[in-house]
Structures are given as C-alpha cells and as structure tokens.
Design a protein around this motif. Structure first.
Motif, mmCIF file in Angstrom:
data_model
loop_
_atom_site.group_PDB
_atom_site.id
_atom_site.type_symbol
_atom_site.label_atom_id
_atom_site.label_comp_id
_atom_site.label_asym_id
_atom_site.label_seq_id
_atom_site.Cartn_x
_atom_site.Cartn_y
_atom_site.Cartn_z
ATOM 1 N N ASP A 3 0.849 -1.260 0.110
ATOM 2 C CA ASP A 3 -0.075 0.004 -0.073
ATOM 3 C C ASP A 3 0.857 1.259 0.025
ATOM 4 O O ASP A 3 1.641 1.593 0.850
ATOM 5 N N VAL A 4 0.682 2.168 -1.005
ATOM 6 C CA VAL A 4 1.498 3.284 -1.174
ATOM 7 C C VAL A 4 0.743 4.517 -0.710
ATOM 8 O O VAL A 4 -0.395 4.622 -1.281
ATOM 9 N N GLY A 5 1.287 5.193 0.230
ATOM 10 C CA GLY A 5 0.385 6.484 0.603
ATOM 11 C C GLY A 5 0.629 7.714 -0.366
ATOM 12 O O GLY A 5 1.261 7.595 -1.469
ATOM 13 N N PRO A 6 -0.249 8.687 -0.131
ATOM 14 C CA PRO A 6 0.044 9.818 -1.109
ATOM 15 C C PRO A 6 1.275 10.569 -0.980
ATOM 16 O O PRO A 6 1.872 10.532 -0.029
ATOM 17 N N THR A 7 1.788 10.935 -2.227
ATOM 18 C CA THR A 7 2.949 11.674 -2.345
ATOM 19 C C THR A 7 2.714 13.001 -2.266
ATOM 20 O O THR A 7 1.878 13.437 -2.648
ATOM 21 N N VAL A 8 3.774 13.754 -1.562
ATOM 22 C CA VAL A 8 3.848 15.274 -1.565
ATOM 23 C C VAL A 8 4.490 15.935 -2.671
ATOM 24 O O VAL A 8 5.526 15.571 -2.887
ATOM 25 N N PRO A 9 3.726 16.824 -3.282
ATOM 26 C CA PRO A 9 4.510 17.228 -4.500
ATOM 27 C C PRO A 9 5.584 18.261 -3.893
ATOM 28 O O PRO A 9 5.506 18.921 -2.762
ATOM 29 N N VAL A 10 6.834 18.346 -4.614
ATOM 30 C CA VAL A 10 8.018 19.023 -4.170
ATOM 31 C C VAL A 10 7.999 20.505 -5.012
ATOM 32 O O VAL A 10 8.090 20.335 -6.143
ATOM 33 N N VAL A 11 7.831 21.426 -4.162
ATOM 34 C CA VAL A 11 8.140 22.696 -5.139
ATOM 35 C C VAL A 11 9.198 23.492 -4.606
ATOM 36 O O VAL A 11 9.508 23.801 -3.422
ATOM 37 N N THR A 12 10.163 23.660 -5.466
ATOM 38 C CA THR A 12 11.578 24.235 -5.086
ATOM 39 C C THR A 12 11.399 25.704 -4.886
ATOM 40 O O THR A 12 10.268 26.241 -5.499
ATOM 41 N N LEU A 13 12.336 26.248 -4.317
ATOM 42 C CA LEU A 13 12.255 27.736 -4.134
ATOM 43 C C LEU A 13 12.106 28.562 -5.360
ATOM 44 O O LEU A 13 11.699 29.712 -5.720
ATOM 45 N N TRP A 14 12.846 27.709 -6.679
ATOM 46 C CA TRP A 14 12.765 28.587 -7.867
ATOM 47 C C TRP A 14 11.663 28.611 -8.612
ATOM 48 O O TRP A 14 11.267 29.288 -9.432
ATOM 49 N N ASP A 15 10.498 27.738 -8.190
ATOM 50 C CA ASP A 15 9.188 27.912 -8.434
ATOM 51 C C ASP A 15 8.435 28.753 -7.628
ATOM 52 O O ASP A 15 7.179 29.568 -8.273
ATOM 53 N N TRP A 16 8.757 29.321 -6.505
ATOM 54 C CA TRP A 16 8.017 30.173 -5.680
ATOM 55 C C TRP A 16 8.455 31.808 -5.674
ATOM 56 O O TRP A 16 7.778 32.582 -5.881
ATOM 57 N N LEU A 17 9.658 31.946 -6.345
ATOM 58 C CA LEU A 17 10.146 33.182 -6.524
ATOM 59 C C LEU A 17 9.400 34.071 -7.454
ATOM 60 O O LEU A 17 9.016 34.990 -7.465
ATOM 61 N N PRO A 18 9.293 33.348 -8.886
ATOM 62 C CA PRO A 18 8.555 34.017 -9.905
ATOM 63 C C PRO A 18 7.115 34.290 -9.391
ATOM 64 O O PRO A 18 6.712 35.364 -9.724
ATOM 65 N N ALA A 19 6.413 33.489 -8.620
ATOM 66 C CA ALA A 19 4.932 33.902 -8.009
ATOM 67 C C ALA A 19 5.254 35.025 -7.221
ATOM 68 O O ALA A 19 4.337 36.089 -7.060
ATOM 69 N N ALA A 20 6.083 35.153 -6.429
ATOM 70 C CA ALA A 20 6.275 36.376 -5.046
ATOM 71 C C ALA A 20 6.877 37.647 -5.932
ATOM 72 O O ALA A 20 6.578 38.648 -5.421
ATOM 73 N N PHE A 21 7.364 37.470 -7.137
ATOM 74 C CA PHE A 21 7.872 38.706 -7.790
ATOM 75 C C PHE A 21 7.547 39.007 -9.038
ATOM 76 O O PHE A 21 8.031 39.476 -9.912
ATOM 77 N N ASP A 22 5.972 38.452 -9.078
ATOM 78 C CA ASP A 22 5.324 39.011 -10.400
ATOM 79 C C ASP A 22 5.472 40.439 -10.423
ATOM 80 O O ASP A 22 4.706 41.040 -9.444
ATOM 81 N N PRO A 23 5.780 41.191 -11.686
ATOM 82 C CA PRO A 23 5.714 42.623 -11.688
ATOM 83 C C PRO A 23 4.075 43.162 -11.648
ATOM 84 O O PRO A 23 4.115 44.360 -10.686
ATOM 85 N N VAL A 24 3.303 42.646 -11.965
ATOM 86 C CA VAL A 24 1.987 42.996 -11.919
ATOM 87 C C VAL A 24 1.416 43.136 -10.360
ATOM 88 O O VAL A 24 0.928 44.023 -9.894
ATOM 89 N N LEU A 25 1.853 41.941 -9.858
ATOM 90 C CA LEU A 25 1.358 41.949 -8.410
ATOM 91 C C LEU A 25 2.013 43.009 -7.416
ATOM 92 O O LEU A 25 1.301 43.641 -6.783
#
Length: 102
Positions: A3-25
């Motif tokens: 039985d395999v449990g759910p896997t947690v997606p791995v989101v790296t810092l390089w994926d977070w930075l563009p979302a936080a530094f969106d110029p329109v935001l």
C-alpha cells in the motif's frame, strides 16, 4: 501488493520566487499599499493584487507570450505564495508611506 500512501509534491524555491515577484502583483500591491489609510486594508489589497495579477498573467500566458510568473493548467500558480507576497509588498508600502509622512 504494498500500500503506497499519497506523495507530497515538491515545489522548489525557484518555483516560488516568480510567483512572489510577479511585476503586476508588485505594482498593484505597492500602489494600493501606499494609498491605504488604515493597516486593516492590507488584507483587501492582498486579495485585489492577487486577483489582478493572476488575471493579467493568465491573459499573457494564454496569448503564448513569455511571462515571469505564468498561469497555465500545466504549471504552478501558487495562490498562497502570491497572496502572502502581495500582503508583504502592500505592508512594506504602507509602512514606507507612514515613515515618509512622519
């Protein structure tokens, strides 16, 4: 069979930075944060900046143009990261205006 449990997606810092530094935001959050007359409005500003930046990013991405923080069905949107970033940008602008006014 194991039985395999759910896997947690791995989101790296390089994926977070563009979302936080969106110029329109950043533009919307800083502009509205500077104009705010009460700190309680920062929460509302965060929601507005999130909504506008996601809509603009989606429109740019749907046209096929490159964008720093694209919104696509096959990519990460990271709504919580964008919301927290918008609140931080708005809080910084609000604090800067209060310091500038004395």
């Amino acid at each position: 069979m194991r039985d395999v449990g759910p896997t947690v997606p791995v989101v790296t810092l390089w994926d977070w930075l563009p979302a936080a530094f969106d110029p329109v935001l950043i533009l919307i959050a800083v502009w509205l944060g500077w104009k705010a007359d009460q700190f309680g409005k920062v929460l509302i500003i965060g929601m507005i900046a999130l909504a506008v930046s996601v809509l603009v990013s989606w429109a740019i991405s749907s046209m096929g143009l490159p964008w720093i923080a694209p919104v696509r069905s096959d990519g990460l949107t990271l709504f919580p990261v964008r919301f927290v970033a918008a609140m931080l940008w708005a809080s910084g602008a609000y604090a800067a205006r209060r310091l500038a006014r004395g």
